[in-house]
Design a protein around this motif. Structure first.
Motif, PDB file in Angstrom:
ATOM      1  N   ASP A   1      -3.793  12.797   3.322  1.00 34.11           N
ATOM      2  CA  ASP A   1      -4.725  13.062   2.221  1.00 34.11           C
ATOM      3  C   ASP A   1      -4.675  11.952   1.172  1.00 34.11           C
ATOM      4  OD1 ASP A   1      -5.513  15.390   3.445  1.00 34.11           O
ATOM      5  OD2 ASP A   1      -4.265  16.708   2.219  1.00 34.11           O
ATOM      6  N   GLN A   2      -3.470  11.508   0.848  1.00 37.70           N
ATOM      7  CA  GLN A   2      -3.339  10.437  -0.141  1.00 37.70           C
ATOM      8  C   GLN A   2      -3.951   9.136   0.361  1.00 37.70           C
ATOM      9  OE1 GLN A   2       0.896  10.418  -0.831  1.00 37.70           O
ATOM     10  NE2 GLN A   2       0.788  12.020  -2.397  1.00 37.70           N
ATOM     11  N   TRP A   3      -3.729   8.861   1.632  1.00 33.38           N
ATOM     12  CA  TRP A   3      -4.298   7.664   2.255  1.00 33.38           C
ATOM     13  C   TRP A   3      -5.821   7.717   2.250  1.00 33.38           C
ATOM     14  CZ3 TRP A   3      -6.028   7.605   7.748  1.00 33.38           C
ATOM     15  CH2 TRP A   3      -6.422   6.333   8.170  1.00 33.38           C
ATOM     16  N   SER A   4      -6.400   8.846   2.657  1.00 38.45           N
ATOM     17  CA  SER A   4      -7.854   8.994   2.671  1.00 38.45           C
ATOM     18  C   SER A   4      -8.432   8.877   1.270  1.00 38.45           C
ATOM     19  CB  SER A   4      -8.237  10.344   3.287  1.00 38.45           C
ATOM     20  OG  SER A   4      -7.862  10.423   4.643  1.00 38.45           O
ATOM     21  N   SER A   5      -7.773   9.499   0.297  1.00 36.64           N
ATOM     22  CA  SER A   5      -8.255   9.438  -1.088  1.00 36.64           C
ATOM     23  C   SER A   5      -8.262   7.997  -1.593  1.00 36.64           C
ATOM     24  CB  SER A   5      -7.387  10.306  -2.000  1.00 36.64           C
ATOM     25  OG  SER A   5      -7.497  11.670  -1.653  1.00 36.64           O
ATOM     26  N   ALA A   6      -7.193   7.248  -1.284  1.00 31.11           N
ATOM     27  CA  ALA A   6      -7.117   5.848  -1.720  1.00 31.11           C
ATOM     28  C   ALA A   6      -8.217   5.013  -1.072  1.00 31.11           C
ATOM     29  CB  ALA A   6      -5.745   5.272  -1.389  1.00 31.11           C
TER      30      ALA A   6
ATOM     31  N   PHE B   1     -11.279   6.070  -0.052  1.00 34.52           N
ATOM     32  CA  PHE B   1     -12.580   6.366  -0.639  1.00 34.52           C
ATOM     33  C   PHE B   1     -12.672   5.877  -2.086  1.00 34.52           C
ATOM     34  CE2 PHE B   1     -12.580   9.554   2.856  1.00 34.52           C
ATOM     35  CZ  PHE B   1     -13.710   9.065   3.506  1.00 34.52           C
ATOM     36  N   GLU B   2     -11.554   5.877  -2.799  1.00 39.09           N
ATOM     37  CA  GLU B   2     -11.544   5.299  -4.145  1.00 39.09           C
ATOM     38  C   GLU B   2     -11.805   3.791  -4.078  1.00 39.09           C
ATOM     39  OE1 GLU B   2      -7.843   6.430  -5.906  1.00 39.09           O
ATOM     40  OE2 GLU B   2      -8.367   8.567  -5.963  1.00 39.09           O
ATOM     41  N   TYR B   3     -11.270   3.143  -3.072  1.00 36.50           N
ATOM     42  CA  TYR B   3     -11.531   1.706  -2.875  1.00 36.50           C
ATOM     43  C   TYR B   3     -13.016   1.465  -2.609  1.00 36.50           C
ATOM     44  CZ  TYR B   3     -12.129  -2.423   0.112  1.00 36.50           C
ATOM     45  OH  TYR B   3     -12.597  -3.566   0.694  1.00 36.50           O
ATOM     46  N   LEU B   4     -13.631   2.269  -1.737  1.00 36.14           N
ATOM     47  CA  LEU B   4     -15.047   2.089  -1.424  1.00 36.14           C
ATOM     48  C   LEU B   4     -15.925   2.260  -2.661  1.00 36.14           C
ATOM     49  CD1 LEU B   4     -15.485   3.984   1.989  1.00 36.14           C
ATOM     50  CD2 LEU B   4     -15.142   1.539   1.620  1.00 36.14           C
ATOM     51  N   GLN B   5     -15.543   3.178  -3.539  1.00 35.83           N
ATOM     52  CA  GLN B   5     -16.376   3.509  -4.695  1.00 35.83           C
ATOM     53  C   GLN B   5     -16.028   2.702  -5.943  1.00 35.83           C
ATOM     54  OE1 GLN B   5     -15.634   7.722  -4.933  1.00 35.83           O
ATOM     55  NE2 GLN B   5     -16.486   8.097  -2.897  1.00 35.83           N
ATOM     56  N   ALA B   6     -15.009   1.869  -5.876  1.00 37.77           N
ATOM     57  CA  ALA B   6     -14.555   1.136  -7.055  1.00 37.77           C
ATOM     58  C   ALA B   6     -15.595   0.111  -7.505  1.00 37.77           C
ATOM     59  CB  ALA B   6     -13.228   0.436  -6.767  1.00 37.77           C
ATOM     60  N   PRO B   7     -15.767  -0.055  -8.819  1.00 39.62           N
ATOM     61  CA  PRO B   7     -16.646  -1.125  -9.327  1.00 39.62           C
ATOM     62  C   PRO B   7     -16.102  -2.487  -8.896  1.00 39.62           C
ATOM     63  CG  PRO B   7     -16.041   0.429 -11.078  1.00 39.62           C
ATOM     64  CD  PRO B   7     -15.172   0.734  -9.902  1.00 39.62           C
ATOM     65  N   ALA B   8     -16.969  -3.489  -8.897  1.00 30.77           N
ATOM     66  CA  ALA B   8     -16.605  -4.817  -8.404  1.00 30.77           C
ATOM     67  C   ALA B   8     -15.360  -5.373  -9.089  1.00 30.77           C
ATOM     68  CB  ALA B   8     -17.784  -5.768  -8.585  1.00 30.77           C
TER      69      ALA B   8
ATOM     70  N   TRP C   1      -5.014   1.031  -1.730  1.00 30.57           N
ATOM     71  CA  TRP C   1      -5.255   1.563  -0.385  1.00 30.57           C
ATOM     72  C   TRP C   1      -4.288   0.942   0.615  1.00 30.57           C
ATOM     73  CZ3 TRP C   1      -9.019  -0.940   3.383  1.00 30.57           C
ATOM     74  CH2 TRP C   1      -9.024  -0.248   4.604  1.00 30.57           C
ATOM     75  N   ALA C   2      -4.041  -0.357   0.512  1.00 27.80           N
ATOM     76  CA  ALA C   2      -3.084  -1.014   1.406  1.00 27.80           C
ATOM     77  C   ALA C   2      -1.698  -0.404   1.259  1.00 27.80           C
ATOM     78  CB  ALA C   2      -3.042  -2.515   1.121  1.00 27.80           C
ATOM     79  N   LYS C   3      -1.298  -0.122   0.002  1.00 25.08           N
ATOM     80  CA  LYS C   3       0.018   0.497  -0.224  1.00 25.08           C
ATOM     81  C   LYS C   3       0.078   1.890   0.399  1.00 25.08           C
ATOM     82  CE  LYS C   3       3.233   2.086  -3.778  1.00 25.08           C
ATOM     83  NZ  LYS C   3       3.363   3.405  -3.095  1.00 25.08           N
ATOM     84  N   GLN C   4      -0.984   2.669   0.225  1.00 23.15           N
ATOM     85  CA  GLN C   4      -1.011   4.012   0.831  1.00 23.15           C
ATOM     86  C   GLN C   4      -1.014   3.927   2.349  1.00 23.15           C
ATOM     87  OE1 GLN C   4      -0.507   6.220  -2.503  1.00 23.15           O
ATOM     88  NE2 GLN C   4      -0.620   6.978  -0.428  1.00 23.15           N
ATOM     89  N   THR C   5      -1.643   2.878   2.898  1.00 21.45           N
ATOM     90  CA  THR C   5      -1.612   2.668   4.343  1.00 21.45           C
ATOM     91  C   THR C   5      -0.184   2.380   4.798  1.00 21.45           C
ATOM     92  OG1 THR C   5      -3.880   1.812   4.313  1.00 21.45           O
ATOM     93  CG2 THR C   5      -2.537   1.298   6.245  1.00 21.45           C
TER      94      THR C   5
ATOM     95  N   SER D   1      -3.653 -15.912   2.284  1.00 18.48           N
ATOM     96  CA  SER D   1      -4.294 -14.876   1.481  1.00 18.48           C
ATOM     97  C   SER D   1      -4.160 -15.205   0.010  1.00 18.48           C
ATOM     98  CB  SER D   1      -3.657 -13.507   1.767  1.00 18.48           C
ATOM     99  OG  SER D   1      -4.225 -12.515   0.932  1.00 18.48           O
ATOM    100  N   SER D   2      -5.280 -15.112  -0.706  1.00 17.88           N
ATOM    101  CA  SER D   2      -5.256 -15.357  -2.145  1.00 17.88           C
ATOM    102  C   SER D   2      -5.004 -14.074  -2.921  1.00 17.88           C
ATOM    103  CB  SER D   2      -6.596 -15.969  -2.585  1.00 17.88           C
ATOM    104  OG  SER D   2      -7.667 -15.093  -2.259  1.00 17.88           O
ATOM    105  N   ARG D   3      -4.890 -12.966  -2.179  1.00 20.91           N
ATOM    106  CA  ARG D   3      -4.655 -11.679  -2.820  1.00 20.91           C
ATOM    107  C   ARG D   3      -3.200 -11.262  -2.617  1.00 20.91           C
ATOM    108  NH1 ARG D   3      -9.793 -10.282  -0.039  1.00 20.91           N
ATOM    109  NH2 ARG D   3     -11.469 -10.360  -1.576  1.00 20.91           N
ATOM    110  N   ALA D   4      -2.845 -10.128  -3.250  1.00 21.62           N
ATOM    111  CA  ALA D   4      -1.481  -9.620  -3.108  1.00 21.62           C
ATOM    112  C   ALA D   4      -1.237  -9.045  -1.720  1.00 21.62           C
ATOM    113  CB  ALA D   4      -1.228  -8.551  -4.172  1.00 21.62           C
ATOM    114  N   ILE D   5      -2.320  -8.786  -0.995  1.00 23.69           N
ATOM    115  CA  ILE D   5      -2.199  -8.183   0.331  1.00 23.69           C
ATOM    116  C   ILE D   5      -2.119  -9.289   1.379  1.00 23.69           C
ATOM    117  CG2 ILE D   5      -3.235  -6.561   1.959  1.00 23.69           C
ATOM    118  CD1 ILE D   5      -4.995  -5.593  -0.402  1.00 23.69           C
ATOM    119  N   PRO D   6      -1.109  -9.272   2.259  1.00 26.19           N
ATOM    120  CA  PRO D   6      -1.031 -10.300   3.314  1.00 26.19           C
ATOM    121  C   PRO D   6      -2.279 -10.297   4.188  1.00 26.19           C
ATOM    122  CG  PRO D   6       1.003  -9.022   3.190  1.00 26.19           C
ATOM    123  CD  PRO D   6       0.016  -8.321   2.319  1.00 26.19           C
TER     124      PRO D   6
END
Length: 338
Positions: free
Chosen positions: A6-11, A13-20, A30-34, A317-322
């Motif tokens: 549930d926490q993973w799914s919520s993260a 959908f929050e990512y999909l709906q997040a402003p730019a 979401w990566a952390k919840q994954t 990767s220029s982001r915190a996520i590998p």
């Protein structure tokens, strides 16, 4: 594990709906919840259930149920390898009773069907993905059927818009892919490839195509289930987002991908979440390359997933996520029938 799912799914959908401006932070969450979900599944399900040593050539087949829609191929074994690396492939089936004792076989199709649906013209690689698949398994004359739309262009002109010239001997339908046309032609195909957008609305999912007026619409689960039985028992490959995400830990596997299985497909490749375009391109090229070399669909899936992860591991990767995080390389999954 229900809480973690549930926490993973919520993260997600929050990512999909997040402003730019908040997208990067939401993606990192979401990566952390994954990571948390995969740790939970690895330690409490995969590692206790599997032997310490996996015999080379072994396939892992997961009976869906409560495990539907979970990225079990991205869990880790006790030796630190991903399940996708330890097994030839990891696939799902809706119920153990549908499994055949026969090895899943493969031969070049005689009546494959390919669809590119990119009305908005925002999928730069979709037509090229389709072209690669056609080159590998589809250049066999009139038996090959192709529907394509890129922006306002349809048929051969859609490929030309991306600088691609198709073989002269393939049958390109000079009309847009509509639900009616897909429902007419898919039942006679023994292989079906779609490259485009996946879509969800309310509690239904589908493939984005156009209606008779050229406006976007869905080739939905209901459309698929209303088709004539797929007498060609096709392998179906859906290179689009969220075509196999209907489970996410529910007791029922029901989504676009599994709808094809219900009407006669014998092996369906779909995606559990959003797919980034370079991963889709790499996966498709590797999957069809493996099929063309003689691998069966299940092994081709495993080869393509591993190759996609290896490709991502070479990127900075220029982001915190590998760059090789599982959210990038592991949305691809497959369900199999009898």
């Amino acid at each position: 594990a229900r809480v973690w799912v549930d926490q993973w799914s919520s993260a997600y959908f929050e990512y999909l709906q997040a402003p730019a401006l908040e997208k990067d932070e939401a993606r990192a969450q979401w990566a952390k919840q994954t990571d948390d979900l995969l740790t939970e599944l690895s330690q409490n399900l995969i590692q206790p259930c599997l032997p310490a040593e996996i015999v080379p050539g072994t396939e892992l087949i997961v009976v869906a149920g409560r495990l539907a829609g979970l990225p079990l191929h991205a869990t880790t074994l006790t030796d630190g390898r991903y399940a996708a690396e330890a097994f030839d492939s990891v696939t799902f089936c809706p119920n153990i009773s549908v499994l055949s004792p026969d090895i899943l076989s493969w031969q070049k199709p005689s009546s494959p069907m390919f669809v590119v649906s990119d009305r908005e013209g925002d999928l730069i690689s979709a037509a090229r993905e389709c072209h690669v698949a056609i080159e590998k398994i589809g250049s066999n004359g009139a038996g090959t059927k192709i529907f394509a739309q890129v922006g306002p262009s349809v048929g051969r002109a859609a490929f030309s818009a991306r600088g691609i010239t198709l073989p002269a001997d393939v049958d390109v339908i000079e009309s847009a892919p509509t639900p009616e046309r897909l429902a007419e032609f898919i039942p006679g195909a023994d292989h079906f490839f779609y490259s485009g957008h996946g879509a969800r609305r309310a509690d239904e999912s589908g493939l984005v195509v156009v209606d008779s007026n050229g406006e976007p619409t869905m080739f939905s689960e209901n459309d698929i289930l209303s088709m004539h039985v797929l007498r060609g028992r096709p392998i179906v490959v859906l290179s689009a987002c969220e075509t196999a995400m209907g489970g996410h830990g529910s007791s029922e596997l029901f989504d676009t991908a599994s709808s094809f299985l219900r009407v006669g497909a014998r092996f369906v490749v779909g995606s559990l979440w959003l797919v980034i375009e370079d991963c889709a391109t790499k996966f498709t090229a590797e999957f069809y390359g493996a099929l063309a070399s003689g691998e069966n669909p299940s092994k081709a899936l495993g080869s393509a997933v591993r190759a996609t992860r290896q490709y991502r591991s070479t990127l900075a990767s220029s982001r915190a996520i590998p760059a090789d995080h599982p959210i990038y390389w592991s949305p691809f999954m497959a369900i199999r029938g009898s």
